[in-house]
Design an enzyme around this catalytic site. Structure first.
Site, PDB file in Angstrom:
ATOM      1  N   ASP A 165       0.300  -1.057  -0.144  1.00 14.82           N
ATOM      2  CA  ASP A 165      -0.143   0.175  -0.056  1.00 14.82           C
ATOM      3  C   ASP A 165       0.535   1.452   0.331  1.00 14.82           C
ATOM      4  O   ASP A 165       0.496   1.970  -1.110  1.00 14.82           O
ATOM      5  CB  ASP A 165      -1.237   0.130   1.247  1.00 14.82           C
ATOM      6  N   CYS A 182     -15.400  -6.969 -17.003  1.00 13.20           N
ATOM      7  CA  CYS A 182     -16.343  -5.656 -16.162  1.00 13.20           C
ATOM      8  C   CYS A 182     -17.456  -5.510 -17.035  1.00 13.20           C
ATOM      9  O   CYS A 182     -18.259  -5.225 -16.683  1.00 13.20           O
ATOM     10  CB  CYS A 182     -16.104  -5.260 -15.782  1.00 13.20           C
ATOM     11  N   CYS A 210     -21.022  -2.663 -18.180  1.00  9.59           N
ATOM     12  CA  CYS A 210     -21.589  -2.320 -16.683  1.00  9.59           C
ATOM     13  C   CYS A 210     -20.702  -1.867 -16.154  1.00  9.59           C
ATOM     14  O   CYS A 210     -19.524  -1.333 -16.300  1.00  9.59           O
ATOM     15  CB  CYS A 210     -21.109  -4.600 -15.366  1.00  9.59           C
ATOM     16  N   CYS A 225     -13.060  12.089  -3.891  1.00  9.45           N
ATOM     17  CA  CYS A 225     -13.377  10.182  -3.309  1.00  9.45           C
ATOM     18  C   CYS A 225     -14.163  10.477  -1.884  1.00  9.45           C
ATOM     19  O   CYS A 225     -12.950  10.564  -0.832  1.00  9.45           O
ATOM     20  CB  CYS A 225     -12.576   9.374  -3.506  1.00  9.45           C
ATOM     21  N   CYS A 239     -18.889   1.578  -4.314  1.00  8.68           N
ATOM     22  CA  CYS A 239     -18.874   1.166  -5.637  1.00  8.68           C
ATOM     23  C   CYS A 239     -17.994  -0.975  -5.301  1.00  8.68           C
ATOM     24  O   CYS A 239     -17.595  -1.084  -6.167  1.00  8.68           O
ATOM     25  CB  CYS A 239     -17.112   1.850  -6.244  1.00  8.68           C
ATOM     26  N   CYS A 283     -20.848  -3.442  -7.264  1.00  8.75           N
ATOM     27  CA  CYS A 283     -20.339  -4.278  -8.350  1.00  8.75           C
ATOM     28  C   CYS A 283     -21.219  -6.354  -8.350  1.00  8.75           C
ATOM     29  O   CYS A 283     -21.205  -6.458  -7.394  1.00  8.75           O
ATOM     30  CB  CYS A 283     -18.799  -4.656  -7.938  1.00  8.75           C
ATOM     31  N   CYS A 316     -15.011   4.263   2.511  1.00 12.28           N
ATOM     32  CA  CYS A 316     -15.984   4.230   1.401  1.00 12.28           C
ATOM     33  C   CYS A 316     -16.910   2.776   0.893  1.00 12.28           C
ATOM     34  O   CYS A 316     -15.077   2.459   0.389  1.00 12.28           O
ATOM     35  CB  CYS A 316     -16.504   4.914   0.535  1.00 12.28           C
TER      36      CYS A 316
END
Length: 376
Positions: free
Chosen positions: A134, A188, A191, A214, A243, A247, A240
């Site tokens: 990260d 994906c 979509c 965001c 999203c 999915c 959050c």
């Protein structure tokens, strides 16, 4: 040394370690990513939390001498709590995103990668290795995509066929020439559910995000939240998941493989008013082990104030008045003023008028005016 055998042994060892997926790719530069990152920078879409040197983000040889391959790992995390807690009037709750449930994933993945490094060095003492999770220079997602862990979804997350996008990922650059795995084809299709679900429109288009809009980013900032986003944050105190939950590839995905990732409901979904009263020590004792604590107490408290305004929780008015009148932080005082106006009532109005007479910080004065505007 038989490099193919070592790869097979590594894959087997990962199962012993509890690593849910492993993939291998070359250490070639991430050329396509470079141009996307430059464009993001030009548009002002970066969060500011990333490695600022784009060349380091796309060039493994700048991070390790003579790299030959990169190992990517993924660990699946829970999507639902086994034990649920519900808020009610007077006891409203906030929510931490799933990536902040349980022990901070940075520690979990770094421990797994360290053990992988030790295993490799035992078999290949001459190997050079560099791991990161990260906060490292490389893009975890770009590595995972090229290593066949999953494809890069329109929601800017790695989506795995097995676990959806509910995975933590990390990587290790190596001087060993492991055979690369085959990337997974994008699934994906047409979509756009994640784009439609984003509360702030931060997903500009499939695979492109304006991090400045965001909610996950906004909840980690330390200043005032821009007016246009305050109502859209809802009761989120950190991160959050909109999203991800929208999915289709995440439908039915909920894995509880790792005990250290299991959330304490009182931490993952805490009582909002209790957050307002925490000292630094109390905050650290309760939340210090989760990923969402990395920016400290103040952003979480600010977000809790906005969440109470979201619920129009009039039982929190005395708490907010206390913050408005006695809190040292201008951001906390100002956000409390805005929240008091949002909640409304005579007690809040009286407090705002009183604060207007004594407040000297210009930003807080501005927030008091915003609070009073709700009455006009």
């Amino acid at each position: 040394m038989d490099i193919r055998k070592l790869k097979e042994e590594l894959i087997s060892y990962c199962k012993e370690l509890g690593i849910d997926k492993i993939g291998f790719t070359t250490a070639e530069p991430f050329t396509e990513l470079k141009y996307r990152l430059i464009r993001q920078q030009e548009l002002g879409y970066q969060s500011g939390f990333e490695e600022p040197d784009i060349e380091k983000r796309v060039t493994p040889s700048l991070l390790l001498a003579e790299p030959r391959s990169i190992i990517s790992i993924a660990l699946a995390y829970p999507a639902k709590m086994n034990v649920r807690v519900e808020g009610k009037k007077g006891e409203r709750r906030g929510i931490f995103s799933r990536a902040s449930w349980g022990l901070d994933y940075h520690h979990i993945l770094k421990d797994k990668l360290k053990k992988l490094e030790e295993f490799i060095i035992t078999e290949a003492p001459e190997a050079k290795l560099k791991s990161m999770v990260d906060t490292g220079e490389l893009s975890d997602r770009a590595v995972a995509e090229r290593a066949g862990i999953g494809w890069s979804g329109k929601n800017c997350a790695i989506i795995t066929p097995e676990f959806g996008s509910f995975v933590y990922i990390g990587e290790m650059i190596t001087s060993l020439p492991f055979e690369p795995d085959t990337p997974i084809e994008d699934q994906c299709g047409s979509c756009t559910k994640c784009l439609e679900a984003c509360p702030t429109g931060a997903l500009v288009q499939g695979g492109q995000i304006n991090a400045q809009h965001c909610i996950s980013f906004l909840t980690q900032t330390k200043g005032f939240i821009p007016d246009e986003f305050r109502d859209k944050i809802g009761n989120r105190v950190y991160g959050c998941d909109s999203c991800q939950t929208a999915c289709p590839h995440n439908k039915g995905k909920n894995f509880h493989f790792h005990d250290e990732m299991e959330p304490d409901p009182e931490v993952a979904k805490p009582l909002l008013k209790s957050i307002l009263k925490l000292s630094n020590r109390e905050f650290k004792n309760k939340f210090g082990y989760v990923a969402g604590s990395w920016r400290g107490k103040k952003p979480i408290q600010r977000n809790a104030i906005m969440a109470l305004a979201h619920f129009k929780d009039d039982t929190a008015v005395p708490n907010l008045i206390e913050i408005l009148e006695n809190e040292a932080s201008p951001v906390s005082r100002g956000t409390a003023a805005w929240a008091l106006g949002k909640i409304g009532g005579e007690m809040a109005l009286t407090a705002l008028k009183r604060a207007q007479m004594h407040e000297t910080d210009k930003e807080v004065v501005n927030e008091i005016e915003k609070g009073l505007n709700f009455y006009r």
